[in-house]
Design a protein around this motif. Sequence first.
Motif, PDB file in Angstrom:
ATOM      1  N   LEU A 224      28.095 -21.329  25.888  1.00 23.01           N
ATOM      2  CA  LEU A 224      28.022 -20.850  24.500  1.00 23.01           C
ATOM      3  C   LEU A 224      26.995 -21.624  23.690  1.00 23.01           C
ATOM      4  O   LEU A 224      26.756 -22.798  23.946  1.00 23.01           O
ATOM      5  N   ARG A 233      30.295 -14.574  19.120  1.00 20.56           N
ATOM      6  CA  ARG A 233      30.649 -14.878  20.509  1.00 20.56           C
ATOM      7  C   ARG A 233      30.834 -13.600  21.319  1.00 20.56           C
ATOM      8  O   ARG A 233      30.683 -13.583  22.537  1.00 20.56           O
ATOM      9  N   ASN A 436      29.955 -11.222  25.550  1.00 16.54           N
ATOM     10  CA  ASN A 436      29.678 -12.639  25.395  1.00 16.54           C
ATOM     11  C   ASN A 436      28.317 -13.081  25.919  1.00 16.54           C
ATOM     12  O   ASN A 436      27.755 -14.077  25.467  1.00 16.54           O
TER      13      ASN A 436
END
Length: 494
Positions: A224, A233, A436
């Motif tokens: 991330l 996200r 994502n």
Amino acid sequence: MRLLSNQEKVDMDKYTIEDLKVPSIILMENAAQSVFNVIKKEIKKNDKILVLTGKGNNGGDGFALARILKIKSYNVELYKIYEPKTKDARKNSKLCKIYSVESVDSKNLNIEEYDVFIDAVFGTGFKGILEDRIQNVFNKINNSSGLEISIDIPSGISGDNNEISPNCFNADKTITFEYPVLAHCLYPGKKFVGKLFVEPIGLKYNKELKKEVLEEKDLYLKPLKYDVHKYSRGQVSVIDGIRKYSGATYLTLKAALKAGAGYVRLITDGENRFKNILFEIVIKNISSYEKIKLNSKIAKGILVAGPGMGRKSDKLTLLNKIFSDYKNLNLVLDADALYYFNDYYKKNIHNVIITPHLGEFSRMIDKNIEEIRENPIKIGSEFAAENNLTLILKSETTMIFSEDGRVAVNNFGNPYMATAGSGDVLTGIIAGLWANQSFKNFEIAKKAVGLHSLIGDYLYKNKIFNFTSSDIIDNISNVLKRFIDADGRFSNDC
Ligand SMILES: NC(=O)C1=CN([C@@H]2O[C@H](COP(=O)(O)OP(=O)(O)OC[C@H]3O[C@@H](n4cnc5c(N)ncnc54)[C@H](O)[C@@H]3O)[C@@H](O)[C@H]2O)[C@@H](O)CC1
Ligand SMILES: Nc1ncnc2c1ncn2[C@@H]1O[C@H](COP(=O)(O)OP(=O)(O)O)[C@@H](O)[C@H]1O
Ligand SMILES: [K+]
């Protein structure tokens, strides 16, 4: 790793030898040496080894291997099923004489005497049915307790069409060269291959190769970004199902969260049936599916339709509306959404991944399952191209097809994955990863299918045999961690 048709493999040999002028005898030596390197870890010095040779270059590989084994003092004998006919095979057969490799004839052959059988009878040149006398020998070997090893491909598999002769050599291990062919990776050929080793020998190719087998290195994911928030996200919205199939919807929602989505919504015209069991999801209430309106947050994320959806007419209206009122949505369509597919689908409207199993696909294209199994690559590729979408065709060997002709075959997974809801979990994983990660559909589909199967393999290796779909979800993180390169930092480049 690339995956070839039999013809592509033959063309690759030809190109290397005729165009690049690499001497074929060197390739044969490389092949035999690489077989030796693999099998030396599997055999003992005092094992009695029988190398069965044929008339073509596969037989030539066998002669070269027998010579290498003999030079290294292994207890090896030859059984010539045919006399060698090609130039390189004859040369290697002569070298066997120089190094005093003994041959046994059919009268004196006693299968019980041997610990290891090396099948160098037929390779990529085999078609049709094994002669009866060969079937008899293979039948005895297949029923013996010896270790069975095939060079290139088990004799009896026609590489061209993946048809199997009766009494095909049933290998424990197969060593092939450069890249596997389809018959190594797809049933029924796959059943006879055992553990597959793919060894480089210096074959080259000058054409584009569009087929591949999934490898773990294809499954890596980006960590991330440090400044991510729950919306950036990745968002997933799932169209609710009917009460009877609540489990399917639940599994998809939860798998999407576990696969990395930051925000998962249930779009429903009813009450929240998951309020006491799945606290993390957000409910988006709508008055009716026929009047669905998607706000910009939903439209930017991944929209899932199908798991537990049922076949009431309001759902068809909903799917029609999605295809007429919106553009450029990222859609995952599964299960009952595919039941309606031909009634609502229009190509070039949305970015679509569909996930039918063979039964669902058979209905969608009006061909029976046997017909699809005979030629899955052609049928799947044509469908994905015609409809401009990514097709995940689920079975014991799931295949992924892109709209531009690429095909990925999944050889991970195991039969314990045949459990209710397993496909709903896959749908959730696809949606979660897609939301994502910044990869295109085909890459996402590959990563999701590979990850889903490797979770099944992880459970199986830990002797959790009768695992459930919830167990697959509970172990997403355990397997995912292998593929996220999180070395204590967060990514700046997502
Ligand atoms: N040429 C190359 O570049 C290399 C080839 N190699 C080996 O060579 C193999 C291919 O060699 P070949 O093209 O000679 O093919 P094969 O060794 O598979 O032999 C084919 C021969 O068997 C005959 N045949 C086919 N079906 C039959 C049936 N049902 N009953 C009886 N006879 C049948 C064919 O007419 C042909 O004469 C590969 O699989 C691989 O093992 C390796 O040495 C690596 C390098
Ligand atoms: N014999 C098998 N070997 C490996 N994987 C399998 C096998 N049978 C089923 N699977 C996998 O399990 C999943 C089943 O999906 P699906 O048929 O849609 O199930 P459900 O509708 O119950 O969710 C697919 O991903 C499929 O590839
Ligand atoms: K063989």
